[in-house]
Structure formats: C-alpha cells, structure tokens
Scaffold this active site. Structure first.
Site, PDB file in Angstrom:
ATOM      1  N   ASN A   1      -6.053  -2.760   2.880  1.00  0.00           N
ATOM      2  CA  ASN A   1      -6.027  -4.215   3.016  1.00  0.00           C
ATOM      3  C   ASN A   1      -7.445  -4.727   3.217  1.00  0.00           C
ATOM      4  O   ASN A   1      -8.273  -4.032   3.812  1.00  0.00           O
ATOM      5  CB  ASN A   1      -5.193  -4.626   4.234  1.00  0.00           C
ATOM      6  CG  ASN A   1      -3.710  -4.504   3.999  1.00  0.00           C
ATOM      7  OD1 ASN A   1      -3.232  -4.503   2.873  1.00  0.00           O
ATOM      8  ND2 ASN A   1      -2.956  -4.393   5.079  1.00  0.00           N
TER       9      ASN A   1
ATOM     10  N   ARG B   1       0.833  -1.216   0.000  1.00  0.00           N
ATOM     11  CA  ARG B   1       0.000   0.000   0.000  1.00  0.00           C
ATOM     12  C   ARG B   1       0.860   1.254   0.000  1.00  0.00           C
ATOM     13  O   ARG B   1       0.548   2.220  -0.690  1.00  0.00           O
ATOM     14  CB  ARG B   1      -0.952   0.008   1.199  1.00  0.00           C
ATOM     15  CG  ARG B   1      -2.011  -1.092   1.131  1.00  0.00           C
ATOM     16  CD  ARG B   1      -2.758  -1.205   2.432  1.00  0.00           C
ATOM     17  NE  ARG B   1      -1.796  -1.454   3.505  1.00  0.00           N
ATOM     18  CZ  ARG B   1      -1.999  -1.156   4.786  1.00  0.00           C
ATOM     19  NH1 ARG B   1      -3.125  -0.596   5.176  1.00  0.00           N
ATOM     20  NH2 ARG B   1      -1.090  -1.423   5.684  1.00  0.00           N
TER      21      ARG B   1
END
Length: 120
Positions: A39, A21
């Site tokens: 997530n 990320r």
C-alpha cells in the site's frame, strides 16, 4: 533457462482495505511470478512482478481488470517491461505499508511544531 521479464506497477481506485494485496499475492504465486506489492500513502497499491512474459502479461491483465472481489480498479499503470538474466526475488510477497511510519513521523513533527508555538 527461459527469459525473465519484469515491470513495476501501480493500481488506482478502491484497492486498499479490500484484500487487494492478498489476492494479488495469490494470483502471482499461482502464475509462478515473483516480486512484491504494498500500500502507498496516496491510496494506491504499488508493486513489482517478474517471470515469463506470458505470465507477466496475465498478471498485468488481472491487475487492470480483476483485482480482489471487493476492489474497484480505476486504472493500472505499468513501467516498460524489461528482460533480465535472472530473478531478483525468491517469491512474491506483501511488503509493509509505507504510509504508517511516514504518517507517524509527519504527525510527530506537526505536534512538536505546535508545542513550540504554544510556548512562545
């Protein structure tokens, strides 16, 4: 003003716990894209990107083929690009994980159920 294109994505493989990320955020900001990623409880990374078509396509290629140095992308799935009048986001950001709260609530319910059955 140039057209804004947007799509949602989900990346599968070893993409959690490998700074995926953070690298996606850096790449999106470098390309001038806006949106988010997070997530999921199923071990994937989901997100949304918006910006000029060329940069959106570059980001899609990065999500499919590159990722973070420690990641291992098996596949990336994208919604159909759609054209928008304007941006919905001011920047690109990492959103909090969905699965932490959901897992905690699920675990709490299981514990409560077990406690009830012990009492009978």
């Amino acid at each position: 003003m140039a057209s804004v294109f947007a799509c949602e994505f989900e990346v599968f493989g070893k993409v959690q716990g490998v700074y995926f990320r953070r690298h996606a955020e850096i790449k999106a900001k470098t390309l001038g894209l806006r949106g988010w990623c997070m997530n999921t409880a199923s071990g994937t990374v989901k997100g949304y990107i918006e910006g000029p078509r060329v940069e959106v396509n570059l980001m899609k290629d990065w999500l499919k083929t590159t990722g973070s140095p420690s990641s291992n992308v098996q596949k990336a799935v994208f919604s159909t690009d759609h054209e928008k009048r304007d941006y919905a986001f001011k920047n690109f950001q990492i959103l909090p994980d969905m699965h932490k709260d959901a897992h905690h609530q699920h675990h709490h319910r299981q514990t409560s159920h077990r406690e009830k059955t012990k009492r009978h």
